[in-house]
Every structure is written in structure tokens, then in C-alpha cells.
Design a protein around this motif. Structure first.
Motif, PDB file in Angstrom:
ATOM      1  N   GLY A  22       0.798  -1.218   0.000  1.00 19.66           N
ATOM      2  CA  GLY A  22       0.000   0.000   0.000  1.00 19.66           C
ATOM      3  C   GLY A  22       0.830   1.266   0.000  1.00 19.66           C
ATOM      4  O   GLY A  22       0.284   2.375   0.027  1.00 19.66           O
ATOM      5  N   ASN A  23       2.157   1.137  -0.059  1.00 14.54           N
ATOM      6  CA  ASN A  23       3.026   2.324  -0.076  1.00 14.54           C
ATOM      7  C   ASN A  23       3.096   2.993  -1.446  1.00 14.54           C
ATOM      8  O   ASN A  23       3.700   4.054  -1.583  1.00 14.54           O
ATOM      9  CB  ASN A  23       4.434   1.961   0.401  1.00 14.54           C
ATOM     10  CG  ASN A  23       4.502   1.758   1.905  1.00 14.54           C
ATOM     11  OD1 ASN A  23       3.668   2.293   2.640  1.00 14.54           O
ATOM     12  ND2 ASN A  23       5.467   0.975   2.362  1.00 14.54           N
ATOM     13  N   GLY A  24       2.526   2.348  -2.458  1.00 14.56           N
ATOM     14  CA  GLY A  24       2.358   3.029  -3.738  1.00 14.56           C
ATOM     15  C   GLY A  24       3.489   2.892  -4.725  1.00 14.56           C
ATOM     16  O   GLY A  24       3.452   3.529  -5.779  1.00 14.56           O
ATOM     17  N   ASN A  25       4.471   2.046  -4.454  1.00 16.01           N
ATOM     18  CA  ASN A  25       5.581   1.891  -5.385  1.00 16.01           C
ATOM     19  C   ASN A  25       5.371   0.682  -6.288  1.00 16.01           C
ATOM     20  O   ASN A  25       6.131  -0.297  -6.270  1.00 16.01           O
ATOM     21  CB  ASN A  25       6.893   1.770  -4.608  1.00 16.01           C
ATOM     22  CG  ASN A  25       7.260   3.062  -3.908  1.00 16.01           C
ATOM     23  OD1 ASN A  25       7.487   4.084  -4.554  1.00 16.01           O
ATOM     24  ND2 ASN A  25       7.292   3.033  -2.584  1.00 16.01           N
ATOM     25  N   ASP A  26       4.310   0.761  -7.095  1.00 13.31           N
ATOM     26  CA  ASP A  26       3.985  -0.338  -7.999  1.00 13.31           C
ATOM     27  C   ASP A  26       5.010  -0.423  -9.119  1.00 13.31           C
ATOM     28  O   ASP A  26       5.349   0.587  -9.758  1.00 13.31           O
ATOM     29  CB  ASP A  26       2.601  -0.141  -8.601  1.00 13.31           C
ATOM     30  CG  ASP A  26       1.496  -0.245  -7.567  1.00 13.31           C
ATOM     31  OD1 ASP A  26       1.721  -0.887  -6.526  1.00 13.31           O
ATOM     32  OD2 ASP A  26       0.409   0.324  -7.795  1.00 13.31           O
ATOM     33  N   GLY A  27       5.483  -1.640  -9.381  1.00 17.27           N
ATOM     34  CA  GLY A  27       6.427  -1.842 -10.460  1.00 17.27           C
ATOM     35  C   GLY A  27       5.756  -1.871 -11.818  1.00 17.27           C
ATOM     36  O   GLY A  27       4.547  -2.099 -11.932  1.00 17.27           O
ATOM     37  N   VAL A  28       6.550  -1.646 -12.843  1.00 13.99           N
ATOM     38  CA  VAL A  28       6.089  -1.750 -14.234  1.00 13.99           C
ATOM     39  C   VAL A  28       6.938  -2.811 -14.910  1.00 13.99           C
ATOM     40  O   VAL A  28       8.158  -2.658 -15.034  1.00 13.99           O
ATOM     41  CB  VAL A  28       6.212  -0.409 -14.970  1.00 13.99           C
ATOM     42  CG1 VAL A  28       5.797  -0.566 -16.430  1.00 13.99           C
ATOM     43  CG2 VAL A  28       5.378   0.668 -14.281  1.00 13.99           C
ATOM     44  N   ALA A  29       6.288  -3.893 -15.333  1.00 22.85           N
ATOM     45  CA  ALA A  29       7.006  -5.011 -15.948  1.00 22.85           C
ATOM     46  C   ALA A  29       7.067  -4.839 -17.458  1.00 22.85           C
ATOM     47  O   ALA A  29       6.083  -4.451 -18.096  1.00 22.85           O
ATOM     48  CB  ALA A  29       6.329  -6.326 -15.593  1.00 22.85           C
ATOM     49  N   THR A  30       8.219  -5.133 -18.007  1.00 20.82           N
ATOM     50  CA  THR A  30       8.427  -5.111 -19.455  1.00 20.82           C
ATOM     51  C   THR A  30       9.017  -6.452 -19.875  1.00 20.82           C
ATOM     52  O   THR A  30      10.019  -6.893 -19.313  1.00 20.82           O
ATOM     53  CB  THR A  30       9.389  -3.989 -19.852  1.00 20.82           C
ATOM     54  OG1 THR A  30       8.847  -2.723 -19.451  1.00 20.82           O
ATOM     55  CG2 THR A  30       9.639  -3.975 -21.359  1.00 20.82           C
ATOM     56  N   GLY A  31       8.393  -7.104 -20.848  1.00 18.52           N
ATOM     57  CA  GLY A  31       8.953  -8.318 -21.432  1.00 18.52           C
ATOM     58  C   GLY A  31       9.080  -9.489 -20.486  1.00 18.52           C
ATOM     59  O   GLY A  31       9.999 -10.301 -20.633  1.00 18.52           O
ATOM     60  N   THR A  32       8.147  -9.617 -19.531  1.00 18.61           N
ATOM     61  CA  THR A  32       8.166 -10.770 -18.627  1.00 18.61           C
ATOM     62  C   THR A  32       6.999 -11.693 -18.934  1.00 18.61           C
ATOM     63  O   THR A  32       6.026 -11.293 -19.562  1.00 18.61           O
ATOM     64  CB  THR A  32       8.080 -10.330 -17.157  1.00 18.61           C
ATOM     65  OG1 THR A  32       6.832  -9.659 -16.946  1.00 18.61           O
ATOM     66  CG2 THR A  32       9.231  -9.391 -16.799  1.00 18.61           C
ATOM     67  N   GLN A  33       7.120 -12.936 -18.469  1.00 17.08           N
ATOM     68  CA  GLN A  33       6.041 -13.901 -18.597  1.00 17.08           C
ATOM     69  C   GLN A  33       5.792 -14.541 -17.237  1.00 17.08           C
ATOM     70  O   GLN A  33       6.680 -14.563 -16.380  1.00 17.08           O
ATOM     71  CB  GLN A  33       6.407 -14.997 -19.597  1.00 17.08           C
ATOM     72  CG  GLN A  33       6.654 -14.513 -21.005  1.00 17.08           C
ATOM     73  CD  GLN A  33       7.051 -15.662 -21.925  1.00 17.08           C
ATOM     74  OE1 GLN A  33       6.672 -16.805 -21.702  1.00 17.08           O
ATOM     75  NE2 GLN A  33       7.818 -15.362 -22.949  1.00 17.08           N
ATOM     76  N   LEU A  34       4.592 -15.077 -17.055  1.00 17.48           N
ATOM     77  CA  LEU A  34       4.304 -15.828 -15.839  1.00 17.48           C
ATOM     78  C   LEU A  34       4.877 -17.232 -15.955  1.00 17.48           C
ATOM     79  O   LEU A  34       4.898 -17.828 -17.041  1.00 17.48           O
ATOM     80  CB  LEU A  34       2.801 -15.898 -15.602  1.00 17.48           C
ATOM     81  CG  LEU A  34       2.126 -14.586 -15.216  1.00 17.48           C
ATOM     82  CD1 LEU A  34       0.608 -14.730 -15.260  1.00 17.48           C
ATOM     83  CD2 LEU A  34       2.576 -14.120 -13.836  1.00 17.48           C
ATOM     84  N   ALA A  35       5.357 -17.750 -14.826  1.00 15.91           N
ATOM     85  CA  ALA A  35       5.946 -19.094 -14.798  1.00 15.91           C
ATOM     86  C   ALA A  35       5.667 -19.711 -13.433  1.00 15.91           C
ATOM     87  O   ALA A  35       5.176 -19.051 -12.517  1.00 15.91           O
ATOM     88  CB  ALA A  35       7.444 -19.031 -15.079  1.00 15.91           C
ATOM     89  N   ALA A  36       5.988 -20.988 -13.298  1.00 15.70           N
ATOM     90  CA  ALA A  36       5.770 -21.691 -12.036  1.00 15.70           C
ATOM     91  C   ALA A  36       6.565 -21.036 -10.918  1.00 15.70           C
ATOM     92  O   ALA A  36       7.709 -20.614 -11.114  1.00 15.70           O
ATOM     93  CB  ALA A  36       6.171 -23.156 -12.179  1.00 15.70           C
ATOM     94  N   GLY A  37       5.941 -20.961  -9.744  1.00 13.15           N
ATOM     95  CA  GLY A  37       6.548 -20.277  -8.621  1.00 13.15           C
ATOM     96  C   GLY A  37       7.219 -21.210  -7.631  1.00 13.15           C
ATOM     97  O   GLY A  37       7.217 -22.439  -7.795  1.00 13.15           O
TER      98      GLY A  37
END
Length: 440
Positions: free
Chosen positions: A71-86
Motif C-alpha cells: 500500500g506504499n504506492g511503489n507499484d512496479g512496471v514489468a516489461t517483457g516478462t512472462q508468468l511461470a511456475a513459482g
């Protein structure tokens, strides 16, 4: 021998004693939850394990993406990533970075991420390449701030760059890293002692005395790539965390579970028609549906109870005994016996409302498996179903039999969207998972 008249149906409703016994079961479950909460509260109040909240937490998964969930407001911006197994086995629980210049995450810093005195950086990393930034503060003109890197195929590197000196004059800490597996890594710096540590999977793998410095953390952060540098991280990252103090071993271990997906908790009671119209074959199909339904889940907290009925409903096994993952659930389902007789679905719904031992605080579901041919009128059936919904119970209907009365099924379920086929148990399982409102 004289003919003996057999009554068509003997109505059965729970006696006060039945209700008290059921309440006793509910009280036991409540007592267990109370004990569990007390233990958890006690464990977090013991010295050395009580951790402050992170100042930044980026799950890097399907549910939250690169958002800062503090909630501190420092949302990241992703470029060129994909979802994968965690790291927890969840299918979309991490970000995959390709190791190219267009695969990274930028994180702004509105001041909340300036951990100038002491800090802890945590991350789950699955490296498949040679080198690259994991958590890199980027100073003005692409200068160096504090940074945690992979610097070779099997080495971590942590430099808590001093604000007062050139970054090269700040000593660095190095430690081993494993390729092609999940590593739970931490980098800490304590201004009061001047000590910097690197941790991997709960063990200190590198340490160094720096000095009582203030460190370069007032800048934005970039993950996986640094401009002008050929070393680009390749692999998966999950659950980036930042704290404004140096964590202990116990605190680091406790924070490892921060991003673990919570199991979906739902109470599901099956109200199963075993009247003559379904025939014994249909009742066998209903039992198999319940068994297959349970196998549609992995690691979820889905309670299962069963109330078979004809003209008389009767509990076979109460909620609170089995969940979908219990090995004994299958035997409990198969042990239910076919009886035949008339179909009184509205009565069975009333019985379910009065007796089902639903947990407090989780969704309540009743699944009516029937051919939809009750002795009661459709209007009476709809009225009882509406009463259940008014009581907070979500009703689904599963059509079972050769001649299925869809109007009755829709009256039970409140519309066609909540009517399911006996041939597709996982369709209902998927709908029930949606009640939890998150990825599972």
C-alpha cells in the motif's frame, strides 16, 4: 397372510438432541480455531520472531503482478516478462525474465523505499543464466546505488553502497548460488554494527564488516537489467521484499511464506437424491461424481459433507470430518447406500439448512445432485431454495438421470448458470474456487 400397508414416507426432522449434538461438533471446531489463533498470536509475540511489515513487497505472480502490495504506492512496471511456475508449485507464481534488454521491472521510489540506515532485501530466485541484477537501486545518470546481483552462474553479490563514498570503496559480500533450482535469498545491512550478510535458504553464506554508513537507497529500483551492462538476469523471480531493518534468521525464515498462496476454504455439502427415479445406477454416478470432484483440487481447504435423501433426508457424514484431500473421503462416499423411494428435494434442502455444520467465515455451498423430479411443486422447491440462499448458502444443482427436469434444477440453483452436468465435476470445482476470489 394379510397385506400390511406401508406408509409412503415418514417425515424426519432433527430433534433438539440432534441439534445439540451438531452444535457440539461446531463448538469443537470453534475451539480448535480459537486454539490455533492463540498459538499463532503467541508465536509472533515471542522475541526474535516478531517482524515489522515490509516497506515494499512485489509478489511477481498472476494475482498481483508487479504491484507493491504494502500500500506504499511503489507499484512496479514489468516489461517483457512472462508468468511461470513459482516457488510453492503454483503455476503462475513467478515472473520469467528472458535475459534480453527488453525484459525487466522498474520500481519507482516515493521515499518509502529509502532504507538508508538498515535494510533487508528478500527474493525467491531461480537462476538459469550467468549474471544480472536482482534488486538494483539506480542513481542519477545510471550511477550505482545499493545492489544485490547474481554476478556469475553460482555466485551472489551484495554491495550496500555508502552515501558518503564512491561505490567501489564500499566492500561487497559474496556467497554461493545454485542454478536451476529455487533459492530463497536475503541481503541484510545493520547500520548499528556495520555488518552486511548474504543468506541462502536460511543459512548465512557470506558476511563482511562494512562500517556504520548510510547507504544509497534513495533512488528508483530496476530488476533484471541495468542500462549499458551486458549482464542481464535470466530465470525466474518471485516475492521481492524490502524491509527497513536488518532481519534475524528467524525473521527471514518467517518471511519466506509471505507470498505463499493461501488455500481456498469453502464448506461444501452434497445433497444427493437416492430416490427411485434416479435408480441405483444414477446414485452410483452421483457418488462417483463426488469422488471425482474431490480430485479436481490440489492443496485446497474444501470441506465435504453428504446428505443422501429420498422421502427422508439423512446425514451420511457431517461437515468437519473430511476435506477434499482426505484419503478416507472416498470410502465414506462409496459407503452411502441406495434406498429408492419418493423424491422430496424441498424437504432435503430444509434439512440441510437446519443440520449442516458450516464453518463460520468461509463460503457455504450446497450441491443438490438430482434428476429434478420432486414430489413437491416447483414453487415449493424454489421457495425452499430461496430460503437457503437468504441464509447465506450458495446452491448449485447437478443434473443426474435419464430424464432430467431442468425447470426443477434451475429453481434449485436460482438460474441456469448454477446448473452443472454430472459428466464434468471439475466445472463445478472451478466455480467453487472462484468464491475465494484469487488464484489457487
Amino acid at each position: 397372510m394379510a397385506n400390511v400397508e406401508v406408509p409412503d414416507c415418514i417425515f424426519f426432522l432433527p430433534t433438539p438432541t440432534d441439534i445439540l449434538e451438531l452444535h457440539g461438533i461446531r463448538d469443537v471446531r470453534s475451539m480448535r480455531w480459537t486454539l490455533l489463533v492463540s498459538v499463532l498470536l503467541l508465536s509472533t509475540s515471542i522475541g526474535g520472531t516478531n517482524a515489522q511489515d515490509p516497506v515494499g513487497l512485489w509478489p511477481l505472480n498472476a494475482e498481483h503482478g508487479a504491484s507493491d502490495v504494502t500500500g506504499n504506492g511503489n507499484d512496479g512496471v514489468a516489461t517483457g516478462t512472462q508468468l511461470a511456475a513459482g516457488p510453492y508449485g503454483d503455476a503462475d507464481g513467478s515472473f520469467l525474465f528472458s535475459g534480453t534488454t527488453n525484459s525487466y521491472v522498474d520500481i519507482p521510489n516515493n521515499g518509502a523505499l529509502d532504507v538508508r540506515y538498515s535494510c533487508t532485501i528478500l527474493a525467491h530466485i531461480y537462476p538459469t543464466g550467468e549474471a544480472g541484477p536482482i534488486f538494483n537501486y539506480v542513481a542519477t545518470n545510471n550511477g550505482w546505488g545499493a545492489h544485490l546481483w547474481q554476478v556469475s552462474a553460482e555466485q551472489l553479490f551484495w554491495r550496500p553502497v555508502s552515501r558518503e563514498e564512491n561505490f567501489e570503496l564500499t566492500p561487497a559480500v559474496r556467497g554461493p548460488l545454485q542454478q536451476n533450482v529455487w533459492n530463497y535469498v536475503a541481503a541484510t545491512f545493520d547500520n548499528s554494527t556495520g555488518m552486511a550478510y548474504i543468506w541462502n535458504n536460511g543459512e548465512i553464506i557470506g558476511k563482511r564488516q562494512i562500517r556504520n554508513a548510510e547507504i544509497e537507497t534513495q533512488w528508483p529500483i530496476r530488476v533484471a537489467r541495468r542500462n549499458g551492462d551486458s549482464r542481464i538476469f535470466t530465470g525466474r523471480l518471485a516475492c521481492l521484499q524490502l524491509y527497513n531493518y536488518a532481519m534475524t534468521a528467524d525473521q527471514i525464515a518467517a518471511a519466506q511464506e509471505k507470498c505463499r498462496p493461501q488455500p481456498c476454504s469453502v464448506e461444501t455439502v452434497f445433497v444427493v437424491d437416492r430416490s427411485s427415479s434416479t435408480q441405483s445406477t444414477g446414485f452410483s454416478n452421483a457418488k462417483q461424481y463426488m469422488v471425482d470432484f474431490a480430485q479436481c483440487f490440489t492443496g485446497q481447504d474444501i470441506g465435504v459433507g453428504a446428505i443422501p435423501y429420498d422421502c427422508v433426508p439423512k446425514t451420511s457424514f457431517q461437515l468437519g470430518i473430511y476435506t477434499v484431500g482426505d484419503a478416507l473421503l472416498t470410502d465414506a462416499v462409496y459407503n452411502m447406500q441406495y434406498t429408492g423411494g419418493t423424491t422430496r428435494t424441498a424437504l432435503a434442502i430444509t434439512y440441510m439448512m437446519n443440520t449442516a455444520n458450516f464453518r463460520v467465515g468461509v463460503p457455504r455451498v450446497a450441491v443438490i445432485i438430482t434428476d429434478g423430479s420432486p414430489e413437491e411443486s416447483i414453487s415449493e422447491l424454489a421457495a425452499k431454495a430461496d430460503m437457503a440462499r437468504d441464509a447465506g448458502i450458495i446452491l448449485y444443482a447437478v443434473g443426474n438421470g435419464v430424464l432430467v427436469d431442468n425447470a426443477a434444477l434451475e429453481a434449485i440453483a436460482g438460474g441456469p448458470d448454477n446448473v452443472f452436468s454430472i459428466a464434468a465435476p471439475c466445472d463445478l470445482a472451478t466455480r467453487i474456487l472462484e468464491l475465494c476470489g484469487s488464484y489457487r
